[in-house]
Design an enzyme around this catalytic site. Structure first.
Site, PDB file in Angstrom:
ATOM      1  N   HIS A 123       0.842  -1.199   0.000  1.00 50.56           N
ATOM      2  CA  HIS A 123       0.000   0.000   0.000  1.00 50.56           C
ATOM      3  C   HIS A 123       0.872   1.242   0.000  1.00 50.56           C
ATOM      4  O   HIS A 123       0.916   1.979  -0.968  1.00 50.56           O
ATOM      5  CB  HIS A 123      -0.949  -0.021   1.207  1.00 50.56           C
ATOM      6  CG  HIS A 123      -1.793   1.196   1.334  1.00 50.56           C
ATOM      7  ND1 HIS A 123      -1.844   1.929   2.495  1.00 50.56           N
ATOM      8  CD2 HIS A 123      -2.602   1.822   0.450  1.00 50.56           C
ATOM      9  CE1 HIS A 123      -2.673   2.957   2.323  1.00 50.56           C
ATOM     10  NE2 HIS A 123      -3.148   2.914   1.087  1.00 50.56           N
ATOM     11  N   LEU A 124       1.614   1.451   1.080  1.00 57.25           N
ATOM     12  CA  LEU A 124       2.471   2.643   1.169  1.00 57.25           C
ATOM     13  C   LEU A 124       3.890   2.333   1.624  1.00 57.25           C
ATOM     14  O   LEU A 124       4.634   3.223   1.990  1.00 57.25           O
ATOM     15  CB  LEU A 124       1.846   3.681   2.119  1.00 57.25           C
ATOM     16  CG  LEU A 124       0.572   4.362   1.608  1.00 57.25           C
ATOM     17  CD1 LEU A 124      -0.001   5.282   2.668  1.00 57.25           C
ATOM     18  CD2 LEU A 124       0.837   5.136   0.331  1.00 57.25           C
ATOM     19  N   CYS A 142      -0.007   0.494  10.052  1.00 61.96           N
ATOM     20  CA  CYS A 142      -0.359   1.849   9.631  1.00 61.96           C
ATOM     21  C   CYS A 142      -1.764   1.958   9.054  1.00 61.96           C
ATOM     22  O   CYS A 142      -2.514   2.858   9.403  1.00 61.96           O
ATOM     23  CB  CYS A 142       0.651   2.358   8.609  1.00 61.96           C
ATOM     24  SG  CYS A 142       2.341   2.377   9.242  1.00 61.96           S
ATOM     25  N   HIS A 143      -2.115   1.027   8.150  1.00 63.13           N
ATOM     26  CA  HIS A 143      -3.401   1.155   7.463  1.00 63.13           C
ATOM     27  C   HIS A 143      -4.241  -0.112   7.522  1.00 63.13           C
ATOM     28  O   HIS A 143      -5.286  -0.188   6.896  1.00 63.13           O
ATOM     29  CB  HIS A 143      -3.174   1.577   6.005  1.00 63.13           C
ATOM     30  CG  HIS A 143      -2.463   2.882   5.922  1.00 63.13           C
ATOM     31  ND1 HIS A 143      -1.114   2.950   5.657  1.00 63.13           N
ATOM     32  CD2 HIS A 143      -2.886   4.151   6.113  1.00 63.13           C
ATOM     33  CE1 HIS A 143      -0.744   4.226   5.677  1.00 63.13           C
ATOM     34  NE2 HIS A 143      -1.784   4.966   5.946  1.00 63.13           N
ATOM     35  N   GLY A 144      -3.776  -1.123   8.233  1.00 63.36           N
ATOM     36  CA  GLY A 144      -4.582  -2.299   8.498  1.00 63.36           C
ATOM     37  C   GLY A 144      -4.601  -3.385   7.443  1.00 63.36           C
ATOM     38  O   GLY A 144      -5.447  -4.271   7.508  1.00 63.36           O
TER      39      GLY A 144
END
Length: 186
Positions: A123-124, A142-144
Site C-alpha cells: 500500500h504505502l 499503519c493502514h490495516g
C-alpha cells in the site's frame, strides 16, 4: 639594443626547458587535484556489495520464525512455515483472494516450507508485523492491511501480495537472493 643577458643558449634550449618543466608541473598538479574528485564518483564497497547476491543459511531458522535480511537496501522476510501453515495456505480458494495467486506459485517447488518475500506493505511501503492478524501472516500497523502465511493480501488497502524477490536454493538449507534458477539477477 640594450645589453640584456641571453634567455637561452645558442640553440634556445634553456627557454624550451623552462616551458617543458612548467607545463609538466602544472599537468601533475592538475592530476593530483582531479584524482580525489574522480575517485569519489566510483561506487564504494558497500554499494557494490548491495547489488551482489546474498547467501542465507536457513539452518538456524526455527519453524514458525521470520528472519529479516536486506538485499539491495530492501527488507526481505524469510519465513519457516509449519506443515499446518503450508496446508492452510494451499487450501485457500483463489476466489477468496484480493490478488489471486496459488501458494505453490509463491514458493519454490519442493521447498513449500520456506516463504521468501519483500518486507514492505504494497500500500504505502510500511513494514508489516509478522504473526499478526486474522490470518497469522503479517499485519500492517499503519493502514490495516492483512497478509496470510503465503504473503497474500487478504484485507485492507494494499492492492497486491507481498512481492517475491529473485532467489534460488543452492542446497536444501541455503538460498541465494539475487539469483533465480542459477542465474544472477542484474
Amino acid at each position: 639594443m640594450a645589453n640584456t643577458p641571453p634567455t637561452s643558449g645558442p640553440d634556445g634550449s634553456r627557454r624550451d626547458f623552462l616551458f617543458l618543466a612548467t607545463g609538466s608541473g602544472l599537468a601533475v598538479g592538475a592530476g593530483a587535484l582531479a584524482w580525489p574528485f574522480v575517485a569519489s564518483m566510483a561506487p564504494d564497497a558497500e554499494v557494490i556489495a548491495a547489488g551482489a547476491p546474498l547467501e542465507v543459511d536457513l539452518t538456524p531458522i526455527q519453524e514458525g520464525q521470520i528472519v529479516n535480511v536486506f538485499w539491495r537496501g530492501k527488507l526481505i522476510f524469510i519465513r519457516s512455515r509449519s506443515e499446518t501453515e503450508v496446508k492452510e495456505a494451499e487450501a485457500v480458494k483463489l476466489s477468496e483472494l484480493m490478488d489471486p495467486q496459488a501458494d505453490s506459485a509463491r514458493v519454490k517447488e519442493g521447498h513449500a516450507k520456506w516463504l521468501v518475500v519483500y518486507g514492505n506493505c504494497t500500500h504505502l511501503g510500511c513494514v508489516p508485523i509478522g504473526h499478526q492478524g486474522q490470518y497469522e501472516g503479517w499485519s500492517c500497523p499503519c493502514h490495516g492491511s492483512l497478509y496470510d502465511t503465503s504473503g497474500r493480501v487478504r484485507r485492507g488497502p494494499a492492492p497486491t501480495n507481498l512481492p517475491i524477490p529473485p532467489y534460488a536454493f543452492l542446497t536444501d538449507t541455503k538460498i541465494r537472493i539475487g539469483e533465480e534458477g542459477g542465474k544472477a539477477v542484474a
